[in-house]
Design a protein around this motif. Structure first.
Motif, PDB file in Angstrom:
ATOM      1  N   VAL A  51       0.842  -1.187   0.000  1.00 57.03           N
ATOM      2  CA  VAL A  51       0.000   0.000   0.000  1.00 57.03           C
ATOM      3  C   VAL A  51       0.886   1.249   0.000  1.00 57.03           C
ATOM      4  O   VAL A  51       1.719   1.430   0.894  1.00 57.03           O
ATOM      5  N   ILE A  52       0.677   2.111  -0.992  1.00 56.13           N
ATOM      6  CA  ILE A  52       1.473   3.323  -1.161  1.00 56.13           C
ATOM      7  C   ILE A  52       0.558   4.534  -1.006  1.00 56.13           C
ATOM      8  O   ILE A  52      -0.414   4.685  -1.750  1.00 56.13           O
ATOM      9  N   GLY A  53       0.854   5.386  -0.041  1.00 54.52           N
ATOM     10  CA  GLY A  53       0.100   6.612   0.142  1.00 54.52           C
ATOM     11  C   GLY A  53       0.837   7.769  -0.501  1.00 54.52           C
ATOM     12  O   GLY A  53       2.028   7.965  -0.261  1.00 54.52           O
ATOM     13  N   VAL A  54       0.139   8.529  -1.334  1.00 58.86           N
ATOM     14  CA  VAL A  54       0.731   9.691  -2.011  1.00 58.86           C
ATOM     15  C   VAL A  54       0.070  10.932  -1.441  1.00 58.86           C
ATOM     16  O   VAL A  54      -1.142  11.127  -1.588  1.00 58.86           O
ATOM     17  N   THR A  55       0.852  11.787  -0.788  1.00 60.89           N
ATOM     18  CA  THR A  55       0.299  12.943  -0.101  1.00 60.89           C
ATOM     19  C   THR A  55       1.104  14.193  -0.432  1.00 60.89           C
ATOM     20  O   THR A  55       2.181  14.123  -1.014  1.00 60.89           O
ATOM     21  N   MET A 134      -9.192   0.054   1.376  1.00 61.44           N
ATOM     22  CA  MET A 134      -7.802  -0.361   1.196  1.00 61.44           C
ATOM     23  C   MET A 134      -7.626  -1.839   1.529  1.00 61.44           C
ATOM     24  O   MET A 134      -6.935  -2.571   0.819  1.00 61.44           O
ATOM     25  N   LEU A 135      -8.254  -2.299   2.608  1.00 59.30           N
ATOM     26  CA  LEU A 135      -8.118  -3.706   2.987  1.00 59.30           C
ATOM     27  C   LEU A 135      -8.633  -4.628   1.892  1.00 59.30           C
ATOM     28  O   LEU A 135      -8.003  -5.653   1.587  1.00 59.30           O
ATOM     29  N   LEU A 136      -9.768  -4.273   1.293  1.00 58.05           N
ATOM     30  CA  LEU A 136     -10.312  -5.100   0.213  1.00 58.05           C
ATOM     31  C   LEU A 136      -9.371  -5.104  -0.987  1.00 58.05           C
ATOM     32  O   LEU A 136      -9.085  -6.159  -1.564  1.00 58.05           O
ATOM     33  N   VAL A 143      -0.480  -3.879  -5.899  1.00 54.35           N
ATOM     34  CA  VAL A 143      -0.161  -2.552  -5.387  1.00 54.35           C
ATOM     35  C   VAL A 143      -1.461  -1.799  -5.166  1.00 54.35           C
ATOM     36  O   VAL A 143      -2.377  -1.876  -5.995  1.00 54.35           O
ATOM     37  N   VAL A 144      -1.556  -1.081  -4.055  1.00 49.90           N
ATOM     38  CA  VAL A 144      -2.689  -0.183  -3.810  1.00 49.90           C
ATOM     39  C   VAL A 144      -2.136   1.230  -3.660  1.00 49.90           C
ATOM     40  O   VAL A 144      -1.266   1.482  -2.819  1.00 49.90           O
ATOM     41  N   ALA A 162      -0.943   3.551   4.996  1.00 44.83           N
ATOM     42  CA  ALA A 162      -0.036   3.062   3.953  1.00 44.83           C
ATOM     43  C   ALA A 162       1.168   2.327   4.539  1.00 44.83           C
ATOM     44  O   ALA A 162       1.572   2.569   5.676  1.00 44.83           O
ATOM     45  N   ASP A 163       1.721   1.428   3.731  1.00 44.23           N
ATOM     46  CA  ASP A 163       3.002   0.794   4.063  1.00 44.23           C
ATOM     47  C   ASP A 163       4.152   1.736   3.719  1.00 44.23           C
ATOM     48  O   ASP A 163       5.151   1.800   4.437  1.00 44.23           O
ATOM     49  N   THR A 164       4.005   2.454   2.610  1.00 47.56           N
ATOM     50  CA  THR A 164       5.013   3.411   2.156  1.00 47.56           C
ATOM     51  C   THR A 164       4.331   4.744   1.883  1.00 47.56           C
ATOM     52  O   THR A 164       3.363   4.796   1.129  1.00 47.56           O
ATOM     53  N   VAL A 165       4.829   5.812   2.496  1.00 48.71           N
ATOM     54  CA  VAL A 165       4.262   7.147   2.309  1.00 48.71           C
ATOM     55  C   VAL A 165       5.179   7.957   1.396  1.00 48.71           C
ATOM     56  O   VAL A 165       6.363   8.130   1.695  1.00 48.71           O
ATOM     57  N   VAL A 166       4.617   8.445   0.291  1.00 44.94           N
ATOM     58  CA  VAL A 166       5.340   9.301  -0.652  1.00 44.94           C
ATOM     59  C   VAL A 166       4.836  10.726  -0.468  1.00 44.94           C
ATOM     60  O   VAL A 166       3.658  11.013  -0.697  1.00 44.94           O
TER      61      VAL A 166
END
Length: 312
Positions: A51-55, A134-136, A143-144, A162-166
């Motif tokens: 899971v990748i969060g883009v902020t 996100m869980l689904l 990749v989410v 997220a697992d990784t925050v960008v």
């Protein structure tokens, strides 16, 4: 899946885009139904994707970045789920930008699923149902990608989803120094200077480097700073490589499991406050309910148990 049959995780995985759309619709209409909770429990226990969060602030180019990441990931054979959190319409409560063409995707490509969600009254840059959605997706796709709404200094919620925050910064905006003061520079795993073909890009990279230097990161991960010009496709492959390096680092020494458990505990605590309020939590304590979340516990199953106990 037959009519009237509760959707299982197997149905969701096998059913493609139609099944995911149906599951998300049920999630919105009946989030506390036993069948919904059972599906979320199963998805929580079977994570597949990263899971990748883009902020980052509004206008920094998050949607453009996602649009460039999608073909790079699909070209590598990875399936991708996308949650794009939009501002809410004051009139309808729905996603204000949900009907516009945010991402150029092939409708015939079964390996990509894009969903807009309305932020509603949440100030953390995410929608209320983002975690459940996100869980689904995490149980189905490799990749989410989660794009936050872009509300300035309130975007830290993505760190516990997220697992990784960008974290994205635009050249010449001074955002790196502003966010350093706000404490948001504590959350990124990767920092991206968007629109890196602009003259001010190198200065922004230096500002980011200075801002990150002042942050204590006891976990040992050194945040890379990556210049990206998404419209030209420049820097996208190095960004994906950096994401993969962070994923590999998390997978070592149980870091990913620990991070996800910490996240789940935060979701659970937030859900307790939202669903039951201060008095409800106090009543749960009085009647002896267990309010902590042990490793491996599903927050959704625990919430359902607490709801039943408090109602009795």
């Amino acid at each position: 899946m037959t009519i009237g049959h509760a959707m299982t995780l197997k149905d969701l995985v096998a059913g493609g885009k139609a099944a995911m759309a149906e599951a998300l619709a049920v999630l919105e209409s009946a989030p506390e139904a036993p069948d919904t909770v059972a599906l979320l429990d199963a998805a929580f226990a079977a994570p597949k994707g990263h899971v990748i969060g883009v902020t980052g602030p509004p206008g920094v180019g998050k949607s453009t970045l996602l649009g460039a990441l999608l073909p790079e990931l699909r070209g590598a054979g990875r399936t991708v789920g996308v949650i794009a959190v939009d501002p809410s319409s004051r009139r309808s409560g729905g996603a204000l930008l949900g009907d516009r063409l945010r991402l150029m995707t092939d409708p015939e490509d079964g390996g990509v699923f894009v969903r807009s969600m309305a932020a509603r009254d949440r100030l953390g840059g995410l929608a209320e149902l983002t975690v459940a959605g996100m869980l689904l997706m995490r149980a189905v796709y490799d990749v989410v990608l989660i794009e936050t709404v872009g509300v300035g200094q309130s975007e830290t919620d993505v760190a516990w989803v997220a697992d990784t925050v960008v974290f994205c910064v635009q050249p010449g905006s001074g955002d790196s120094l502003q966010f350093m003061k706000a404490g948001i520079m504590e959350i990124p795993d990767l920092a991206v200077v968007t629109k890196a073909d602009m003259e001010a890009a190198q200065r922004s990279q230096a500002d980011l480097r200075a801002a990150l230097t002042h942050q204590r990161r006891p976990n040992g991960w050194k945040v890379p700073i990556l210049p990206v010009a998404a419209q030209r496709g420049d820097g996208i492959a190095p960004l994906v490589a950096a994401i993969d390096r962070h994923a590999a680092w998390l997978a070592d020494a149980g870091r990913l499991e620990k991070r996800r458990h910490t996240n789940a505990r935060i979701w659970f605590a937030e859900a307790l406050r939202t669903r039951f309020g201060r008095e409800g939590v106090k009543r749960a304590e009085i009647i002896g309910c267990r309010l902590n979340l042990d490793r491996g516990d599903s927050p959704y199953e625990r919430l359902a148990d607490l709801s039943a106990a408090i109602a009795d």
